[in-house]
Design an enzyme around this catalytic site. Structure first.
Site, PDB file in Angstrom:
ATOM      1  N   HIS A  57      -2.835   5.975   6.887  1.00  0.00           N
ATOM      2  CA  HIS A  57      -1.979   6.558   5.855  1.00  0.00           C
ATOM      3  C   HIS A  57      -0.508   6.482   6.185  1.00  0.00           C
ATOM      4  O   HIS A  57       0.302   7.157   5.557  1.00  0.00           O
ATOM      5  CB  HIS A  57      -2.419   7.977   5.495  1.00  0.00           C
ATOM      6  CG  HIS A  57      -3.795   8.001   4.930  1.00  0.00           C
ATOM      7  ND1 HIS A  57      -4.133   7.397   3.741  1.00  0.00           N
ATOM      8  CD2 HIS A  57      -4.958   8.507   5.422  1.00  0.00           C
ATOM      9  CE1 HIS A  57      -5.418   7.544   3.514  1.00  0.00           C
ATOM     10  NE2 HIS A  57      -5.936   8.197   4.520  1.00  0.00           N
TER      11      HIS A  57
ATOM     12  N   ASP B 196      -2.805   1.420  -6.529  1.00  0.00           N
ATOM     13  CA  ASP B 196      -1.384   1.270  -6.193  1.00  0.00           C
ATOM     14  C   ASP B 196      -0.565   0.808  -7.394  1.00  0.00           C
ATOM     15  O   ASP B 196       0.497   1.362  -7.684  1.00  0.00           O
ATOM     16  CB  ASP B 196      -1.228   0.294  -5.025  1.00  0.00           C
ATOM     17  CG  ASP B 196      -1.788   0.862  -3.739  1.00  0.00           C
ATOM     18  OD1 ASP B 196      -1.048   1.565  -3.034  1.00  0.00           O
ATOM     19  OD2 ASP B 196      -2.976   0.632  -3.451  1.00  0.00           O
TER      20      ASP B 196
ATOM     21  N   ASP C 249      -1.130   0.647   7.032  1.00  0.00           N
ATOM     22  CA  ASP C 249      -2.230   0.307   6.119  1.00  0.00           C
ATOM     23  C   ASP C 249      -2.063  -1.114   5.589  1.00  0.00           C
ATOM     24  O   ASP C 249      -3.014  -1.897   5.542  1.00  0.00           O
ATOM     25  CB  ASP C 249      -2.278   1.287   4.942  1.00  0.00           C
ATOM     26  CG  ASP C 249      -2.945   2.612   5.307  1.00  0.00           C
ATOM     27  OD1 ASP C 249      -3.455   2.737   6.442  1.00  0.00           O
ATOM     28  OD2 ASP C 249      -2.955   3.523   4.465  1.00  0.00           O
TER      29      ASP C 249
ATOM     30  N   GLU D 109       2.357   5.065  -0.259  1.00  0.00           N
ATOM     31  CA  GLU D 109       1.986   6.454   0.030  1.00  0.00           C
ATOM     32  C   GLU D 109       2.667   7.317  -1.020  1.00  0.00           C
ATOM     33  O   GLU D 109       3.810   7.046  -1.422  1.00  0.00           O
ATOM     34  CB  GLU D 109       2.418   6.870   1.441  1.00  0.00           C
ATOM     35  CG  GLU D 109       1.688   6.148   2.557  1.00  0.00           C
ATOM     36  CD  GLU D 109       0.175   6.281   2.483  1.00  0.00           C
ATOM     37  OE1 GLU D 109      -0.318   7.397   2.205  1.00  0.00           O
ATOM     38  OE2 GLU D 109      -0.514   5.267   2.694  1.00  0.00           O
ATOM     39  N   ALA D 110       1.965   8.347  -1.489  1.00  0.00           N
ATOM     40  CA  ALA D 110       2.472   9.170  -2.580  1.00  0.00           C
ATOM     41  C   ALA D 110       2.289  10.649  -2.274  1.00  0.00           C
ATOM     42  O   ALA D 110       1.490  11.022  -1.403  1.00  0.00           O
ATOM     43  CB  ALA D 110       1.747   8.816  -3.886  1.00  0.00           C
TER      44      ALA D 110
ATOM     45  N   ASP E 261       0.867  -1.186   0.000  1.00  0.00           N
ATOM     46  CA  ASP E 261       0.000   0.000   0.000  1.00  0.00           C
ATOM     47  C   ASP E 261       0.900   1.231   0.000  1.00  0.00           C
ATOM     48  O   ASP E 261       1.415   1.643   1.036  1.00  0.00           O
ATOM     49  CB  ASP E 261      -0.920   0.008   1.224  1.00  0.00           C
ATOM     50  CG  ASP E 261      -2.014   1.053   1.098  1.00  0.00           C
ATOM     51  OD1 ASP E 261      -2.990   0.796   0.374  1.00  0.00           O
ATOM     52  OD2 ASP E 261      -1.882   2.131   1.706  1.00  0.00           O
TER      53      ASP E 261
END
Length: 373
Positions: A317, A258, A322, A160-161, A158
């Site tokens: 997050h 994702d 996550d 994060e961006a 998962d």
């Protein structure tokens, strides 16, 4: 004109009622032990709403299903001859499913407790759990189930961006956290984890919104490696665990984004090709919706946890937290009888659906992709 009147000279037929079948312990006499109580669930955050408001890829016609389900799911089962439904065992299963459908929530919980199964979750989840347990026991009596053909491991990812408040359409999202949670499908436990942060190139300065949402600070990404090096570290970590060589595995994500968007965009930004091991994956939202027969709006992470009687553990997050919570959902689904299968893939840069009738294939041995010309 009168409709549906009984014929005046023909006596009415009396409906015969069949006694409800007894639900008894199978030859194994038990199931998964209930897990420990979880801490209270945090409120739904802004990123969850952001992800839900993004445009979704068009869904091809046809209905995906978990391969192991109850009698209602197109006859996919674990018997040695899945096409032979003349065996009396399937009539028993169908009758018992009808009886389970009429049980109250308290009756379901009592019966699950009797079999030492988890009693948490909403009524529909409890029914599904009991049906699949009973079906498994009946088919095991007929012929033992051979589980050697399933994945040895599931890798939960998962990302994060980078993001901005309001999610402007022209904004390019770059991965800033790459987590992997290694789930052993035999022990149903999280066996290992990987986590590294990533330095963004196009928007190197994080927005205040992004920092507040993810908890990832500017100092963290400034000290991090760029994406190609982090991806190489992921490949090395997976190779050390002999994934794709000694052990079969597949990738799993919470939704399509994702792999189909974040990883796809990041590979273009970093001028490398899409890694072959991440071209097919399990979208757990689709699997959850099809298995528990719930609509798409009931497959968000927090809702799935809640419906299964669990609460979020950790910081929302955080990519690693996550991923761990997604893995908990996957474990519960496997315990409830769902055979999670690859259901999405990238082909020629496009997101596509993988049929549930496709052969079960693991991901290839991880390799670092080539650079684009």
């Amino acid at each position: 004109m009168a409709l549906l009147h009984a014929h005046p000279c023909r006596p009415r037929r009396r409906r015969r009622t069949r006694p409800a079948p007894a639900i008894t312990n199978g030859p194994t006499g038990g199931g998964a032990e209930p897990g420990p109580a979880s801490p209270p669930s945090p409120p739904l955050s802004a990123m969850e709403e952001q992800k839900e408001n993004r445009p979704q890829a068009a869904r091809p016609p046809g209905k995906l299903q978990c391969r192991v389900s109850d009698q209602e799911s197109n006859g996919k089962n674990t018997a040695s001859n899945p096409n032979d439904f003349s065996d009396p065992v399937y009539k028993e299963i169908a009758m018992t499913n009808g009886y389970i459908n009429r049980m109250t929530r308290d009756e379901l919980r009592n019966k699950l407790a009797e079999f030492k199964l988890d009693t948490r979750g909403v009524k529909d989840v409890l029914k599904k759990r009991l049906k699949n347990y009973y079906k498994k026991q009946k088919l095991m009596q007929k012929e033992p189930i051979n589980g050697d053909g399933y994945y040895d491991y599931i890798c939960v990812v998962d990302f994060e961006a980078t993001c901005e408040e309001g999610n402007p359409p022209e904004f390019i999202h770059e991965i800033i956290e790459f987590p992997v949670v290694l789930l052993n499908t035999r022990t149903l436990e999280i066996e290992d984890t990987f986590q590294q942060y990533v330095k963004p190139e196009i928007n190197p300065k994080l927005s205040e919104f992004c920092v507040g949402l993810t908890g990832i600070t500017q100092d963290i990404v400034d000290k991090a490696d760029t994406f190609p090096q982090v991806l190489q570290n992921v490949v090395d970590w997976m190779r050390q665990r002999e994934l794709g060589t000694k052990y079969s595995y597949c990738m799993l994500t919470d939704g399509s984004w994702d792999m189909s968007k974040f990883l796809n965009i990041q590979c273009r930004v970093s001028r490398i090709k899409h890694p072959s091991f991440a071209k097919k994956w399990i979208n757990i939202r689709k699997s959850y919706g099809n298995f528990y027969k719930v609509p798409r709006n009931q497959t968000k992470l927090m809702i799935m946890l809640e419906k299964l009687g669990m609460s979020y553990d950790g910081r929302p997050h955080s990519g690693l937290d996550d991923s761990k919570n997604i893995a908990r959902i996957a474990i519960r689904m496997l315990q409830d009888g769902c055979q999670l299968r690859v259901n999405e893939k990238m082909h020629a840069g496009q997101l596509m659906t993988v049929s549930s009738a496709a052969p079960l294939e693991g991901a290839p041995a991880p390799q670092m992709p080539r650079y684009r010309n």
